[in-house]
Scaffold this motif. Sequence first.
Motif, PDB file in Angstrom:
ATOM      1  N   GLU A 149       0.878  -1.177   0.000  1.00 17.77           N
ATOM      2  CA  GLU A 149       0.000   0.000   0.000  1.00 17.77           C
ATOM      3  C   GLU A 149       0.909   1.218   0.000  1.00 17.77           C
ATOM      4  O   GLU A 149       1.899   1.260   0.722  1.00 17.77           O
ATOM      5  N   LYS A 150       0.593   2.184  -0.816  1.00 14.41           N
ATOM      6  CA  LYS A 150       1.444   3.351  -0.985  1.00 14.41           C
ATOM      7  C   LYS A 150       1.632   4.119   0.328  1.00 14.41           C
ATOM      8  O   LYS A 150       0.690   4.331   1.079  1.00 14.41           O
ATOM      9  N   ALA A 151       2.844   4.526   0.603  1.00 11.98           N
ATOM     10  CA  ALA A 151       3.133   5.376   1.757  1.00 11.98           C
ATOM     11  C   ALA A 151       4.437   6.084   1.434  1.00 11.98           C
ATOM     12  O   ALA A 151       5.518   5.580   1.737  1.00 11.98           O
ATOM     13  N   ASP A 152       4.328   7.253   0.805  1.00  7.79           N
ATOM     14  CA  ASP A 152       5.559   7.865   0.261  1.00  7.79           C
ATOM     15  C   ASP A 152       6.491   8.361   1.358  1.00  7.79           C
ATOM     16  O   ASP A 152       7.671   8.554   1.123  1.00  7.79           O
ATOM     17  N   TYR A 153       5.934   8.550   2.578  1.00  7.65           N
ATOM     18  CA  TYR A 153       6.810   8.962   3.686  1.00  7.65           C
ATOM     19  C   TYR A 153       7.677   7.798   4.166  1.00  7.65           C
ATOM     20  O   TYR A 153       8.562   7.954   4.974  1.00  7.65           O
ATOM     21  N   LEU A 154       7.380   6.593   3.645  1.00  9.57           N
ATOM     22  CA  LEU A 154       8.031   5.399   4.167  1.00  9.57           C
ATOM     23  C   LEU A 154       8.887   4.727   3.113  1.00  9.57           C
ATOM     24  O   LEU A 154      10.068   4.481   3.313  1.00  9.57           O
ATOM     25  N   PHE A 155       8.242   4.404   2.023  1.00  9.70           N
ATOM     26  CA  PHE A 155       8.931   3.647   0.985  1.00  9.70           C
ATOM     27  C   PHE A 155       9.494   4.627  -0.038  1.00  9.70           C
ATOM     28  O   PHE A 155       8.782   5.154  -0.870  1.00  9.70           O
ATOM     29  N   GLN A 156      10.778   4.875   0.060  1.00  6.40           N
ATOM     30  CA  GLN A 156      11.414   5.942  -0.712  1.00  6.40           C
ATOM     31  C   GLN A 156      12.578   5.380  -1.508  1.00  6.40           C
ATOM     32  O   GLN A 156      13.422   4.687  -0.979  1.00  6.40           O
ATOM     33  N   GLY A 157      12.605   5.738  -2.781  1.00  6.05           N
ATOM     34  CA  GLY A 157      13.798   5.404  -3.543  1.00  6.05           C
ATOM     35  C   GLY A 157      13.684   4.096  -4.266  1.00  6.05           C
ATOM     36  O   GLY A 157      12.602   3.538  -4.442  1.00  6.05           O
ATOM     37  N   GLU A 158      14.839   3.586  -4.652  1.00  5.01           N
ATOM     38  CA  GLU A 158      14.882   2.486  -5.616  1.00  5.01           C
ATOM     39  C   GLU A 158      14.987   1.115  -4.961  1.00  5.01           C
ATOM     40  O   GLU A 158      15.369   0.152  -5.594  1.00  5.01           O
ATOM     41  N   THR A 159      14.710   1.036  -3.687  1.00  6.84           N
ATOM     42  CA  THR A 159      14.953  -0.230  -3.002  1.00  6.84           C
ATOM     43  C   THR A 159      13.668  -1.012  -2.774  1.00  6.84           C
ATOM     44  O   THR A 159      13.572  -1.807  -1.846  1.00  6.84           O
ATOM     45  N   GLU A 160      12.697  -0.823  -3.643  1.00  7.13           N
ATOM     46  CA  GLU A 160      11.383  -1.433  -3.437  1.00  7.13           C
ATOM     47  C   GLU A 160      11.460  -2.919  -3.069  1.00  7.13           C
ATOM     48  O   GLU A 160      10.810  -3.368  -2.129  1.00  7.13           O
ATOM     49  N   ASP A 161      12.290  -3.649  -3.801  1.00  8.09           N
ATOM     50  CA  ASP A 161      12.374  -5.090  -3.552  1.00  8.09           C
ATOM     51  C   ASP A 161      12.970  -5.417  -2.195  1.00  8.09           C
ATOM     52  O   ASP A 161      12.877  -6.547  -1.726  1.00  8.09           O
ATOM     53  N   LEU A 162      13.617  -4.431  -1.600  1.00  9.22           N
ATOM     54  CA  LEU A 162      14.278  -4.656  -0.318  1.00  9.22           C
ATOM     55  C   LEU A 162      13.500  -4.044   0.841  1.00  9.22           C
ATOM     56  O   LEU A 162      13.859  -4.228   2.002  1.00  9.22           O
ATOM     57  N   ASP A 163      12.442  -3.313   0.525  1.00  5.70           N
ATOM     58  CA  ASP A 163      11.613  -2.723   1.580  1.00  5.70           C
ATOM     59  C   ASP A 163      10.560  -3.742   1.994  1.00  5.70           C
ATOM     60  O   ASP A 163       9.477  -3.823   1.407  1.00  5.70           O
ATOM     61  N   LEU A 164      10.885  -4.515   3.020  1.00  2.00           N
ATOM     62  CA  LEU A 164      10.019  -5.650   3.362  1.00  2.00           C
ATOM     63  C   LEU A 164       8.647  -5.224   3.872  1.00  2.00           C
ATOM     64  O   LEU A 164       7.704  -6.009   3.849  1.00  2.00           O
ATOM     65  N   GLY A 165       8.547  -3.977   4.333  1.00  6.26           N
ATOM     66  CA  GLY A 165       7.247  -3.488   4.786  1.00  6.26           C
ATOM     67  C   GLY A 165       6.199  -3.511   3.684  1.00  6.26           C
ATOM     68  O   GLY A 165       5.000  -3.635   3.963  1.00  6.26           O
ATOM     69  N   SER A 166       6.651  -3.441   2.440  1.00  2.00           N
ATOM     70  CA  SER A 166       5.678  -3.376   1.345  1.00  2.00           C
ATOM     71  C   SER A 166       5.171  -4.766   0.940  1.00  2.00           C
ATOM     72  O   SER A 166       4.301  -4.879   0.090  1.00  2.00           O
ATOM     73  N   ILE A 167       5.713  -5.818   1.552  1.00  2.00           N
ATOM     74  CA  ILE A 167       5.159  -7.156   1.277  1.00  2.00           C
ATOM     75  C   ILE A 167       4.700  -7.832   2.571  1.00  2.00           C
ATOM     76  O   ILE A 167       4.474  -9.038   2.610  1.00  2.00           O
ATOM     77  N   SER A 168       4.527  -7.036   3.611  1.00  2.99           N
ATOM     78  CA  SER A 168       4.210  -7.579   4.931  1.00  2.99           C
ATOM     79  C   SER A 168       2.854  -7.087   5.405  1.00  2.99           C
ATOM     80  O   SER A 168       2.402  -6.020   5.003  1.00  2.99           O
ATOM     81  N   MET A 169       2.196  -7.853   6.275  1.00  3.65           N
ATOM     82  CA  MET A 169       0.971  -7.383   6.902  1.00  3.65           C
ATOM     83  C   MET A 169       1.283  -6.294   7.940  1.00  3.65           C
ATOM     84  O   MET A 169       0.415  -5.563   8.362  1.00  3.65           O
ATOM     85  N   GLN A 170       2.537  -6.236   8.363  1.00  2.00           N
ATOM     86  CA  GLN A 170       2.945  -5.294   9.400  1.00  2.00           C
ATOM     87  C   GLN A 170       3.629  -4.085   8.793  1.00  2.00           C
ATOM     88  O   GLN A 170       3.964  -4.075   7.622  1.00  2.00           O
ATOM     89  N   CYS A 171       3.893  -3.089   9.634  1.00  7.89           N
ATOM     90  CA  CYS A 171       4.756  -1.995   9.221  1.00  7.89           C
ATOM     91  C   CYS A 171       6.067  -2.248   9.980  1.00  7.89           C
ATOM     92  O   CYS A 171       6.817  -3.141   9.613  1.00  7.89           O
ATOM     93  N   GLY A 172       6.327  -1.512  11.072  1.00  5.20           N
ATOM     94  CA  GLY A 172       7.533  -1.783  11.852  1.00  5.20           C
ATOM     95  C   GLY A 172       7.465  -3.156  12.509  1.00  5.20           C
ATOM     96  O   GLY A 172       6.403  -3.599  12.923  1.00  5.20           O
ATOM     97  N   ARG A 173       8.603  -3.830  12.558  1.00  9.35           N
ATOM     98  CA  ARG A 173       8.670  -5.099  13.305  1.00  9.35           C
ATOM     99  C   ARG A 173      10.111  -5.413  13.671  1.00  9.35           C
ATOM    100  O   ARG A 173      11.049  -4.964  13.028  1.00  9.35           O
ATOM    101  N   ARG A 174      10.275  -6.192  14.713  1.00  3.27           N
ATOM    102  CA  ARG A 174      11.594  -6.575  15.224  1.00  3.27           C
ATOM    103  C   ARG A 174      12.407  -7.325  14.165  1.00  3.27           C
ATOM    104  O   ARG A 174      11.871  -7.960  13.267  1.00  3.27           O
ATOM    105  N   VAL A 175      13.698  -7.349  14.422  1.00  2.00           N
ATOM    106  CA  VAL A 175      14.629  -8.101  13.586  1.00  2.00           C
ATOM    107  C   VAL A 175      14.623  -9.560  14.058  1.00  2.00           C
ATOM    108  O   VAL A 175      15.488  -9.994  14.812  1.00  2.00           O
TER     109      VAL A 175
END
Lengths: 461, 461
Positions: free
Chosen positions: A312-338
């Motif tokens: 789901e779009k969130a331009d304040y969060l998912f920025q730049g060319e790393t889409e495939d590496l931004d795990l928040g964009s394929i997760s049910m969660q936003c922030g989460r522990r390592v």
Amino acid sequence: MKIEKAIDEFAKISKILLEKEKKEPVLKYHSVEDYEKLINLSLSNKGCTENEFFKLLKEVSLLTPRTNSKSFFNQLFAGRTGPSLSADLLATLLNTTMHTYKVAGIQVLVEKEITNAFLEKVGYENGEGIMNPGGSLSNLVSMIIARNEKDGRILKEGYGGRKFIVYTSIESHYSVIKNAGMLGLGRNNVRKIQSDYIGRMDATHLEAEIKKDLLEGNVPFYINATAGTTVLGAYDEFNEISRISKKYALWMHIDGALGGSALLSRKHKHLLEGSELSDSFTWNAHKMMNVPVCASFLLVKEKGLLRKHFSEKADYLFQGETEDLDLGSISMQCGRRVDAFKVWAAWKYYGLVGIERRIDHLFELAEYAASCVEQDPMFELFRSPESVNVCFTIAGATPEKVCEYLHKKGLIMVGYSTSEGTTFIRMACINADIEKTDIDHFFKQIKVAVKALRLNKAVLV
Amino acid sequence: MKIEKAIDEFAKISKILLEKEKKEPVLKYHSVEDYEKLINLSLSNKGCTENEFFKLLKEVSLLTPRTNSKSFFNQLFAGRTGPSLSADLLATLLNTTMHTYKVAGIQVLVEKEITNAFLEKVGYENGEGIMNPGGSLSNLVSMIIARNEKDGRILKEGYGGRKFIVYTSIESHYSVIKNAGMLGLGRNNVRKIQSDYIGRMDATHLEAEIKKDLLEGNVPFYINATAGTTVLGAYDEFNEISRISKKYALWMHIDGALGGSALLSRKHKHLLEGSELSDSFTWNAHKMMNVPVCASFLLVKEKGLLRKHFSEKADYLFQGETEDLDLGSISMQCGRRVDAFKVWAAWKYYGLVGIERRIDHLFELAEYAASCVEQDPMFELFRSPESVNVCFTIAGATPEKVCEYLHKKGLIMVGYSTSEGTTFIRMACINADIEKTDIDHFFKQIKVAVKALRLNKAVLV
């Protein structure tokens, strides 16, 4: 308070805790009233000194039930090995979250590395995966994908008026029904399929139910098969279930929260034959792999579906060319522990061969426990264990009372369960640091409980 | 590996990490290829020695972005105070889960204590609460309850054919839309309500949209109000929204993930006036309270609703007379970490007065940062900050490029955002260990970036 001080004091308290765990492996039962007498948990306006604080922290820790000890057989998680523990402690200190590559960096690669290793074991050739906070929610994620794939309008337009039907065996985890309730599918739209003698879903009944629903104009869309049922530890027959799922175009999910890790053992992976035919797979590393809670993975056969249904779009969060590496964009969660770090660490330290040895050991422990049951006229196996759960009855004693006695006296922690009208003890051989002598000790304590209960007729059967 | 050894090595690596954090507060940007050159993350059959293992663990930790440093202004979480850190490290070691009183014991009382303290601050007199893995999922839980309360048949029978409508401002968190998609309500059934100049939901537009949906035969059921919007940090007008929610019998949720903690400050709690009129409230302690991630609470005004909509029978799990203490039966999850301990520990050590001081400090930092912006002709405030987010533009430079430069060079970590067609830097004053000198340093680094970008015309506006 200095961070260095916080870590030093943690290390000190840890040592006291570990000593206690060895000397008194199970914490004696405490009621709420007991705790209230022992400790002041109340929150006030005024703070406290460092000394007071660390004393309190130590006390609360020492008064927490010891789920990692060698007397804990209560649930399908236990133990915590050194390598995973170090990594998880570091994850706490690092305190970053996994939603973007910008803030998680190398940890994204760590999660991908371990996810790929699991995908390969399940047999998904071009799959993807994501970590979720627990197996229940991994199952939920798979149900969302399956529903949206069944009807492409749902993500944006919502359900129409037809009933979407889920199929799962009566032996499956309660999260399947709970999730159907949460997702608005309706709990009554979960068909509970009969299981066979050892706890596997009955394929004939499954197919009959699907046919019935089709005749009624409902929309069958999801079969939940189980690898390691919660009570008996049984594995469904995946080849057969896959045949049916393909015939009627249903999504086939395998809930391998408990039993998925058997894929890491050459000796036991046959239990999961056909796993590669499924569409998604839940795998909890915090069960058979003894990684600290929680470490649950949802693996999906087809790459791209997680993004399709969760991004789901969130331009304040998912920025730049790393889409495939931004795990928040394929997760049910936003922030989460390592949480991947601790799983990856275990594999890195033990190697696959070392992990395999630990998992094989769990199966051996269960086999040994079953033989102890068989050799003792006081006990009877409910079923031969298919994996690490050993279910048995005790002549002339109710399992509920035995478990309660053991718990209240602080001897052993174990639970009971019911299947086909019989209530029995369910002992989980899930901590690979346990040895056969600990199993012997377990049965000795069961006998102590039975004897004590017999002396007090009031609590007998 | 001995557990004691694992803890000792963790403590050693921690000290190196903390030193590094002071000397090089931001990790220089590393691409995937950089990481691949630096470190071997691959998993193999063979394990490694303890020495090799801890060396590797140290390297991965040192190569993880430093979200706790005084140069991190990127997101709405940061920092980790000593008391919370100790408790969270102990939670990792204790490795129990919160689903039953039998295995969690005193930790259940710890969670109840802190939940009750938050309930009181929101103004719910007979409420209840549960922790969830992140604010997105706390919002999800509230949406499930609201939907099920709107139509009592949904939990068991599923949705019928009508559209269930959600209302939220264009400034609200993306999880609201994402959750509507996950729950099968449909993303298009979320009405995005206009916001006013400072970012508050427009009540007139809200009421008009509800009326329109009613006329169309849809089922309006949920208003998501925000306490501390993600980008501007604005607070909706809760009294006014409550009036509308009551008039049309809608559930009113407040997403206070970011800004809920202002209730702990006598000076700033006025921002949340009317919070007690809402039906549910999301509160993340891992944002303004600087508790390690994740620590999110969903608070519900009416006791009993969590059990009503989330409890599901599991006799192998929920055993005996402790139903009210078995938190698994009121949670969307089953097993979960002991996350309350770290929140409770912070309150116990600092006292409410100490926490209040830290939160007031965040607001002061934001005010100071805004004054820095105003005094410098190079910068311009997008809006006066209502809480801890400071949004500003830079004359003659694109925020995207400035953020990227700072990140790639490892100078400062900060993000950008867009509102009403303007893109600006969003600086989050969220770490209460930061001082005004760190803010000065921040703006100095921004200027370094702008200057560097000007020298290289290619990346200029």
